[in-house]
Design an enzyme around this catalytic site. Structure first.
Site, short mmCIF file in Angstrom:
data_model
loop_
_atom_site.label_atom_id
_atom_site.label_comp_id
_atom_site.label_asym_id
_atom_site.label_seq_id
_atom_site.Cartn_x
_atom_site.Cartn_y
_atom_site.Cartn_z
NE ARG A 127 33.03 55.42 50.57
CZ ARG A 127 32.94 54.71 51.65
NH1 ARG A 127 33.05 55.31 52.85
NH2 ARG A 127 32.73 53.43 51.64
N GLY A 128 29.45 55.36 50.24
CA GLY A 128 28.83 54.42 51.18
C GLY A 128 27.33 54.59 51.00
CB ALA A 129 24.66 52.13 50.28
NE ARG B 287 28.96 55.60 43.28
CZ ARG B 287 29.67 55.12 44.33
NH1 ARG B 287 29.90 55.87 45.38
NH2 ARG B 287 30.16 53.90 44.30
CD GLN C 209 36.31 52.88 48.05
OE1 GLN C 209 37.24 52.14 47.70
NE2 GLN C 209 35.31 53.14 47.24
CG ASP D 291 26.65 49.60 47.69
OD1 ASP D 291 27.55 48.96 48.22
OD2 ASP D 291 26.63 50.85 47.62
CE LYS E 262 33.31 49.99 46.20
NZ LYS E 262 33.06 50.80 44.97
O1 MRU Z 1 31.85 52.94 46.21
P1 MRU Z 1 31.56 53.11 47.67
O2 MRU Z 1 32.73 53.55 48.46
O3 MRU Z 1 30.33 53.96 47.89
O4 MRU Z 1 31.18 51.63 48.12
C1 MRU Z 1 30.87 51.36 49.45
C2 MRU Z 1 30.49 49.95 49.67
O5 MRU Z 1 30.54 49.13 48.78
C3 MRU Z 1 29.96 49.60 50.98
O6 MRU Z 1 30.26 48.29 51.30
C4 MRU Z 1 28.44 49.73 50.93
O7 MRU Z 1 28.06 50.97 50.41
C5 MRU Z 1 27.84 49.55 52.24
S1 MRU Z 1 28.13 50.97 53.26
C6 MRU Z 1 27.57 50.58 54.75
#
Ligand code: MRU
Length: 341
Positions: free
Chosen positions: A44-46, A87, A192, A233, A244
């Site tokens: 996870r994380g963009a 996603r 997270q 994201d 998030k």
């Molecule tokens: O749902 P997730 O854990 O993928 O969400 C992550 C976030 O919202 C992060 O802030 C975003 O992806 C930026 S990651 C550098």
């Protein structure tokens, strides 16, 4: 702990749902398993999602049995749509998939497509890694010695492949010798912040205190926060930011308490096709993420649930957007266009 890695001709994904208690890796050559890992937030994380999907497309291409290039491409396109649904908010996913499809189309020869796709996936990974180095450096320049910073969700190496975005800026400031304290929100429902951000900061010996999401306002009002910094994201052309769930509340609280609110993300997070935040698709996730905590049901069975995974922060609340192309201030539409492309 690498979130995603191409190893021995297959994909290796660190299962982040098991952290911090267990460090378990999934090794797969099945694209469906890669897609499942993305939708279940094992990765996870963009930026990390985009890289995992790119390698997932390599696995998909390797599995396709088609007689003609046309049939091959049509099947690959179907699999890209399948990945895209996992996603929908993170722009990195759709951008990586489009790039992979483009490479496949340009190649034309089914026997060499897989090799070209793998090269492109490696390139996407390298670009993400380099971008986070630059973002971290620019972000650190805004952080003064002695700052206390509030951050949300997880934006460190686990989310990005490289050093991180918002967390990367904090880590870089610390490496420059600045004394920094961090408040990390737990980030309900999937925690997270509690599970991953505190882990990454503690590994680097950074002073971090974990807070419930709703403690943020109280702590800001006490005058204890110098800066809020979060990731993104997807960023609309006018500077509205999808991140998030809970980010919008933090931005309003920061504004109310006269605290600068920064967003750190690669310039590729900008979606020039989206004029404002209201047009960003917000992922809705399963109700059990809200009704269950640590595998235990905490709400009455059958209760109605709403579980948006992201929210949109209007650009008026954003003090600046820290990108790999530099720090961008308002007017965002003009200045983002100037740096993009
Ligand atoms: O749902 P997730 O854990 O993928 O969400 C992550 C976030 O919202 C992060 O802030 C975003 O992806 C930026 S990651 C550098």
């Amino acid at each position: 702990m690498k979130p995603v890695e191409w190893r021995d001709g297959g994909l290796r994904i660190l299962d982040q749902t098991k952290l911090p208690r267990e460090e378990i890796y999934i090794e797969t050559s099945d694209f469906r398993e890669a897609a499942e890992a993305i939708s279940e937030l094992r990765v996870r994380g963009a930026p990390a999602i985009g890289v995992a999907a790119a390698y997932g497309m390599v696995l998909a291409a390797q599995s396709i049995q088609a007689d003609t290039t046309r049939d091959f491409l049509s099947e690959l396109q179907g699999i890209a749509s399948f990945f895209l649904r996992t996603r929908p908010t993170a722009v990195n996913l759709s951008r990586a998939l489009s790039r992979m499809e483009e490479v496949a189309k340009k190649n034309g020869n089914t026997s060499t497509i897989c090799e070209s796709l793998l090269t492109e996936a490696h390139t996407i990974q390298e670009e993400e890694e380099k971008a986070t180095e630059l973002i971290s450096g620019f972000g650190a320049s805004l952080i003064s010695d002695g700052f206390t910073i509030l951050t949300h969700c997880n934006t460190g190496p686990l989310a990005t492949m490289g050093r991180g975005t918002a967390l990367g800026a904090i880590l870089s400031a610390v490496r420059e010798g600045k004394k920094i304290s961090v408040f990390a929100t737990e980030t309900r429902p999937l925690l997270q912040g509690a599970r991953l951000t505190t882990l990454e900061l503690r590994q680097e010996n950074v002073d971090v205190a974990l807070i419930c999401d709703f403690a943020a306002g109280h702590i800001m009002h006490q005058g204890r926060i110098d800066m809020v910094i979060v990731g993104a994201d997807r960023i609309a052309l006018n500077g509205d930011v999808a991140n998030k769930i809970g980010t919008y509340s933090l931005a309003v609280l920061a504004h109310e308490n006269h605290i600068p609110f920064y967003v750190a993300a690669p310039i590729s997070t900008l979606d020039p096709k989206v004029s404002s935040g209201g047009k960003i698709v917000i992922e809705e996730r399963n109700s059990t993420e809200v009704t269950n905590v640590g595998g235990v049901e905490i709400a009455p069975p059958g209760v109605k649930v709403k579980n948006p995974a992201f929210d949109v922060t209007p650009h008026e609340y954003v003090s600046a957007i820290i990108t790999d192309k530099g720090i961008i201030y308002a007017p965002y539409e003009l200045n983002l266009r100037g740096k993009y492309g």
